[in-house]
Scaffold this motif. Structure first.
Motif, PDB file in Angstrom:
ATOM      1  N   ILE A   1      33.370 -31.879  -0.111  1.00  0.00           N
ATOM      2  CA  ILE A   1      32.278 -31.255   0.654  1.00  0.00           C
ATOM      3  C   ILE A   1      32.709 -31.053   2.092  1.00  0.00           C
ATOM      4  O   ILE A   1      33.118 -32.007   2.768  1.00  0.00           O
ATOM      5  CB  ILE A   1      31.017 -32.154   0.634  1.00  0.00           C
ATOM      6  CG1 ILE A   1      30.522 -32.317  -0.792  1.00  0.00           C
ATOM      7  CG2 ILE A   1      29.917 -31.585   1.532  1.00  0.00           C
ATOM      8  CD1 ILE A   1      29.454 -33.373  -0.950  1.00  0.00           C
TER       9      ILE A   1
ATOM     10  N   ALA B   1      31.721 -30.687   5.689  1.00  0.00           N
ATOM     11  CA  ALA B   1      30.539 -30.954   6.525  1.00  0.00           C
ATOM     12  C   ALA B   1      30.631 -30.246   7.873  1.00  0.00           C
ATOM     13  O   ALA B   1      29.605 -29.903   8.458  1.00  0.00           O
ATOM     14  CB  ALA B   1      30.372 -32.452   6.727  1.00  0.00           C
TER      15      ALA B   1
ATOM     16  N   ALA C   1      19.102 -28.743  11.960  1.00  0.00           N
ATOM     17  CA  ALA C   1      18.280 -29.257  10.869  1.00  0.00           C
ATOM     18  C   ALA C   1      18.968 -30.437  10.188  1.00  0.00           C
ATOM     19  O   ALA C   1      20.133 -30.722  10.456  1.00  0.00           O
ATOM     20  CB  ALA C   1      18.035 -28.140   9.857  1.00  0.00           C
ATOM     21  N   ASN C   2      18.233 -31.104   9.293  1.00  0.00           N
ATOM     22  CA  ASN C   2      18.841 -32.170   8.490  1.00  0.00           C
ATOM     23  C   ASN C   2      20.056 -31.627   7.760  1.00  0.00           C
ATOM     24  O   ASN C   2      20.003 -30.543   7.186  1.00  0.00           O
ATOM     25  CB  ASN C   2      17.851 -32.683   7.433  1.00  0.00           C
ATOM     26  CG  ASN C   2      16.754 -33.509   8.061  1.00  0.00           C
ATOM     27  OD1 ASN C   2      16.953 -34.110   9.112  1.00  0.00           O
ATOM     28  ND2 ASN C   2      15.605 -33.532   7.417  1.00  0.00           N
ATOM     29  N   GLY C   3      21.141 -32.391   7.804  1.00  0.00           N
ATOM     30  CA  GLY C   3      22.332 -31.998   7.062  1.00  0.00           C
ATOM     31  C   GLY C   3      23.199 -30.964   7.758  1.00  0.00           C
ATOM     32  O   GLY C   3      24.199 -30.503   7.199  1.00  0.00           O
ATOM     33  N   ALA C   4      22.871 -30.594   8.994  1.00  0.00           N
ATOM     34  CA  ALA C   4      23.638 -29.562   9.703  1.00  0.00           C
ATOM     35  C   ALA C   4      25.027 -30.051  10.115  1.00  0.00           C
ATOM     36  O   ALA C   4      25.938 -29.241  10.316  1.00  0.00           O
ATOM     37  CB  ALA C   4      22.868 -29.097  10.937  1.00  0.00           C
ATOM     38  N   GLY C   5      25.179 -31.370  10.245  1.00  0.00           N
ATOM     39  CA  GLY C   5      26.494 -31.914  10.624  1.00  0.00           C
ATOM     40  C   GLY C   5      26.497 -32.647  11.951  1.00  0.00           C
ATOM     41  O   GLY C   5      27.563 -32.956  12.492  1.00  0.00           O
ATOM     42  N   LYS C   6      25.316 -32.983  12.462  1.00  0.00           N
ATOM     43  CA  LYS C   6      25.240 -33.624  13.781  1.00  0.00           C
ATOM     44  C   LYS C   6      25.866 -35.026  13.766  1.00  0.00           C
ATOM     45  O   LYS C   6      26.699 -35.333  14.608  1.00  0.00           O
ATOM     46  CB  LYS C   6      23.770 -33.698  14.246  1.00  0.00           C
ATOM     47  CG  LYS C   6      23.074 -32.349  14.271  1.00  0.00           C
ATOM     48  CD  LYS C   6      21.627 -32.449  14.718  1.00  0.00           C
ATOM     49  CE  LYS C   6      20.748 -33.326  13.842  1.00  0.00           C
ATOM     50  NZ  LYS C   6      20.543 -32.838  12.456  1.00  0.00           N
ATOM     51  N   SER C   7      25.439 -35.850  12.803  1.00  0.00           N
ATOM     52  CA  SER C   7      25.999 -37.214  12.746  1.00  0.00           C
ATOM     53  C   SER C   7      27.483 -37.169  12.416  1.00  0.00           C
ATOM     54  O   SER C   7      28.259 -37.999  12.907  1.00  0.00           O
ATOM     55  CB  SER C   7      25.286 -38.045  11.677  1.00  0.00           C
ATOM     56  OG  SER C   7      23.934 -38.175  12.001  1.00  0.00           O
ATOM     57  N   THR C   8      27.873 -36.215  11.601  1.00  0.00           N
ATOM     58  CA  THR C   8      29.301 -36.075  11.270  1.00  0.00           C
ATOM     59  C   THR C   8      30.107 -35.784  12.532  1.00  0.00           C
ATOM     60  O   THR C   8      31.185 -36.345  12.736  1.00  0.00           O
ATOM     61  CB  THR C   8      29.480 -34.941  10.232  1.00  0.00           C
ATOM     62  OG1 THR C   8      28.711 -35.256   9.078  1.00  0.00           O
ATOM     63  CG2 THR C   8      30.936 -34.780   9.846  1.00  0.00           C
TER      64      THR C   8
ATOM     65  N   ARG D   1      30.453 -39.002  14.442  1.00  0.00           N
ATOM     66  CA  ARG D   1      31.400 -39.940  13.813  1.00  0.00           C
ATOM     67  C   ARG D   1      32.839 -39.462  13.957  1.00  0.00           C
ATOM     68  O   ARG D   1      33.762 -40.273  14.023  1.00  0.00           O
ATOM     69  CB  ARG D   1      31.028 -40.159  12.340  1.00  0.00           C
ATOM     70  CG  ARG D   1      29.733 -40.962  12.192  1.00  0.00           C
ATOM     71  CD  ARG D   1      29.590 -41.560  10.800  1.00  0.00           C
ATOM     72  NE  ARG D   1      29.293 -40.535   9.811  1.00  0.00           N
ATOM     73  CZ  ARG D   1      28.076 -40.256   9.364  1.00  0.00           C
ATOM     74  NH1 ARG D   1      27.041 -40.927   9.794  1.00  0.00           N
ATOM     75  NH2 ARG D   1      27.895 -39.309   8.475  1.00  0.00           N
TER      76      ARG D   1
ATOM     77  N   GLU E   1      23.244 -44.065  14.634  1.00  0.00           N
ATOM     78  CA  GLU E   1      21.973 -43.771  13.970  1.00  0.00           C
ATOM     79  C   GLU E   1      21.620 -44.971  13.096  1.00  0.00           C
ATOM     80  O   GLU E   1      22.485 -45.565  12.466  1.00  0.00           O
ATOM     81  CB  GLU E   1      22.147 -42.524  13.099  1.00  0.00           C
ATOM     82  CG  GLU E   1      20.878 -42.072  12.437  1.00  0.00           C
ATOM     83  CD  GLU E   1      21.100 -40.835  11.557  1.00  0.00           C
ATOM     84  OE1 GLU E   1      22.251 -40.426  11.374  1.00  0.00           O
ATOM     85  OE2 GLU E   1      20.096 -40.314  11.071  1.00  0.00           O
TER      86      GLU E   1
ATOM     87  N   GLU F   1      20.373 -39.891  17.435  1.00  0.00           N
ATOM     88  CA  GLU F   1      18.947 -40.034  17.128  1.00  0.00           C
ATOM     89  C   GLU F   1      18.300 -41.261  17.782  1.00  0.00           C
ATOM     90  O   GLU F   1      17.676 -42.076  17.091  1.00  0.00           O
ATOM     91  CB  GLU F   1      18.717 -40.139  15.609  1.00  0.00           C
ATOM     92  CG  GLU F   1      19.274 -38.988  14.814  1.00  0.00           C
ATOM     93  CD  GLU F   1      18.325 -37.808  14.699  1.00  0.00           C
ATOM     94  OE1 GLU F   1      17.271 -37.838  15.368  1.00  0.00           O
ATOM     95  OE2 GLU F   1      18.655 -36.867  13.991  1.00  0.00           O
TER      96      GLU F   1
ATOM     97  N   GLN G   1      16.571 -35.082  16.746  1.00  0.00           N
ATOM     98  CA  GLN G   1      15.601 -34.262  16.002  1.00  0.00           C
ATOM     99  C   GLN G   1      14.528 -33.766  16.960  1.00  0.00           C
ATOM    100  O   GLN G   1      13.969 -32.696  16.787  1.00  0.00           O
ATOM    101  CB  GLN G   1      14.889 -35.117  14.934  1.00  0.00           C
ATOM    102  CG  GLN G   1      15.755 -35.545  13.790  1.00  0.00           C
ATOM    103  CD  GLN G   1      15.946 -34.443  12.783  1.00  0.00           C
ATOM    104  OE1 GLN G   1      15.160 -33.511  12.716  1.00  0.00           O
ATOM    105  NE2 GLN G   1      17.014 -34.529  12.011  1.00  0.00           N
TER     106      GLN G   1
HETATM  107  P1  ATP Z   1      20.504 -35.641   9.589  1.00  0.00           P
HETATM  108  O1  ATP Z   1      19.725 -35.228  10.755  1.00  0.00           O
HETATM  109  O2  ATP Z   1      19.771 -35.449   8.283  1.00  0.00           O
HETATM  110  O3  ATP Z   1      21.175 -36.976   9.715  1.00  0.00           O
HETATM  111  P2  ATP Z   1      23.023 -34.338  10.238  1.00  0.00           P
HETATM  112  O4  ATP Z   1      22.984 -33.032  10.941  1.00  0.00           O
HETATM  113  O5  ATP Z   1      23.339 -35.540  11.027  1.00  0.00           O
HETATM  114  O6  ATP Z   1      21.673 -34.532   9.452  1.00  0.00           O
HETATM  115  P3  ATP Z   1      25.262 -35.062   8.614  1.00  0.00           P
HETATM  116  O7  ATP Z   1      24.795 -36.437   8.300  1.00  0.00           O
HETATM  117  O8  ATP Z   1      26.339 -34.906   9.599  1.00  0.00           O
HETATM  118  O9  ATP Z   1      24.046 -34.153   9.042  1.00  0.00           O
HETATM  119  O10 ATP Z   1      25.695 -34.374   7.241  1.00  0.00           O
HETATM  120  C1  ATP Z   1      26.352 -33.113   7.173  1.00  0.00           C
HETATM  121  C2  ATP Z   1      26.632 -32.771   5.712  1.00  0.00           C
HETATM  122  O11 ATP Z   1      27.578 -33.681   5.157  1.00  0.00           O
HETATM  123  C3  ATP Z   1      25.414 -32.848   4.820  1.00  0.00           C
HETATM  124  O12 ATP Z   1      25.480 -31.769   3.905  1.00  0.00           O
HETATM  125  C4  ATP Z   1      25.543 -34.169   4.110  1.00  0.00           C
HETATM  126  O13 ATP Z   1      24.956 -34.132   2.831  1.00  0.00           O
HETATM  127  C5  ATP Z   1      27.044 -34.320   4.008  1.00  0.00           C
HETATM  128  N1  ATP Z   1      27.407 -35.753   4.059  1.00  0.00           N
HETATM  129  C6  ATP Z   1      27.134 -36.637   5.035  1.00  0.00           C
HETATM  130  N2  ATP Z   1      27.622 -37.858   4.760  1.00  0.00           N
HETATM  131  C7  ATP Z   1      28.236 -37.748   3.558  1.00  0.00           C
HETATM  132  C8  ATP Z   1      28.952 -38.662   2.706  1.00  0.00           C
HETATM  133  N3  ATP Z   1      29.146 -39.935   3.066  1.00  0.00           N
HETATM  134  N4  ATP Z   1      29.414 -38.179   1.531  1.00  0.00           N
HETATM  135  C9  ATP Z   1      29.233 -36.887   1.174  1.00  0.00           C
HETATM  136  N5  ATP Z   1      28.592 -35.983   1.926  1.00  0.00           N
HETATM  137  C10 ATP Z   1      28.098 -36.397   3.096  1.00  0.00           C
END
Ligand code: ATP
Length: 237
Positions: A16, A18, A37-44, A47, A85, A162, A194
């Motif tokens: 996947i 991210a 939005a949720n899942g956009a990649g912010k926490s990634t 990290r 987070e 967050e 958020q």
């Molecule tokens: P949120 O606000 O919901 O935390 P986000 O913007 O921080 O969202 P991320 O957590 O960075 O989003 O996730 C980005 C993408 O990577 C998402 O599609 C998520 O499903 C995927 N993802 C995150 N962590 C993992 C993991 N450990 N294994 C597989 N996919 C992951």
């Protein structure tokens, strides 16, 4: 001066993808916020900067040096510190012990004493609760411990993921005020939120992340006034 620069950064979780080739900068002294939005990649993104995830492409430069492959603990020593987070407070340790975990690698006792004073000034509540176990603190108090612990590393760049999540409204206002205070005391801040309204109104600049890519960048107030952003992230058309 550019303190942090991400250049064409991609991150994968297995197959996947991210983050797909994002580029951004944080200038020394700024508050920069990432919204999306949720899942956009912010926490990634956070990290990747703190070194908890490897890059599959691109580079991260901090203070002019390539840190793309540097271990997370060595990034802390260079001056990058993250309040994660979900807070990550050690439940069986007291407030004091939690804060001490933030400065275990430091030797400058005078500086450490000053930073304890600074954290207690920012969060008088923590001083009152110094001997209380982390697990028995309220959500807002745990957030204070997480931020305080990150500050105890005396970072040049503070990563906040967050910080307002799950907090009561009076704590949310307080946390944003404290983020501004921390920044005015000289710490550069990269913030994921958020709560886009509060984050953008306090940030010098912001980036919008969508599905792992940056789709917009601009001044905090400029993004706040953008009709498309209002519509998508601020809950008002
Ligand atoms: P949120 O606000 O919901 O935390 P986000 O913007 O921080 O969202 P991320 O957590 O960075 O989003 O996730 C980005 C993408 O990577 C998402 O599609 C998520 O499903 C995927 N993802 C995150 N962590 C993992 C993991 N450990 N294994 C597989 N996919 C992951």
């Amino acid at each position: 001066m550019t303190l942090l620069e991400l250049s064409d950064v991609s991150v994968h979780y297995g197959r996947i993808q991210a983050l797909s080739g994002i580029s951004l900068t944080v200038q020394e002294g700024e508050i920069v916020t990432l919204i999306g939005a949720n899942g956009a990649g912010k926490s990634t993104t956070m990290r990747a900067v703190s070194g908890l995830l490897p890059l599959s492409r691109g580079t991260i430069t901090f203070d002019g040096q390539d840190i793309s492959r540097l271990r997370a603990d060595l990034r802390v020593v260079r001056g990058i510190s993250q309040a994660p987070e979900g807070r990550g407070v050690f439940p069986g340790m007291t407030v004091l012990e939690n804060l001490e975990m933030g400065c275990y690698s430091r030797k400058d006792r005078k500086g450490i004493r000053e930073d304890f004073e600074r954290v207690y000034e920012l969060f008088p509540r923590l001083k009152e609760r110094i001997g209380q176990q982390g697990g028995t603190l309220s959500g807002g108090e745990q957030q204070m411990v997480a931020i305080g612990r990150a500050l105890m590393a005396r970072p040049r760049l503070l990563l906040l993921d967050e910080p307002s999540m799950g907090l009561a409204p009076q704590f949310i206002r307080q946390i944003f005020r404290i983020i501004t205070d921390i920044n005015e005391q000289g710490t550069t801040v990269l913030l994921v939120e958020q709560n886009a309204q509060s984050a953008l109104s306090r940030a010098h600049r912001g980036y919008v992340l969508e599905s792992g890519g940056i789709t917009k960048a601009g001044g905090g107030r400029e993004l706040l006034a953008d009709p498309a952003i209002k519509d998508a992230y601020l809950g008002v058309a």
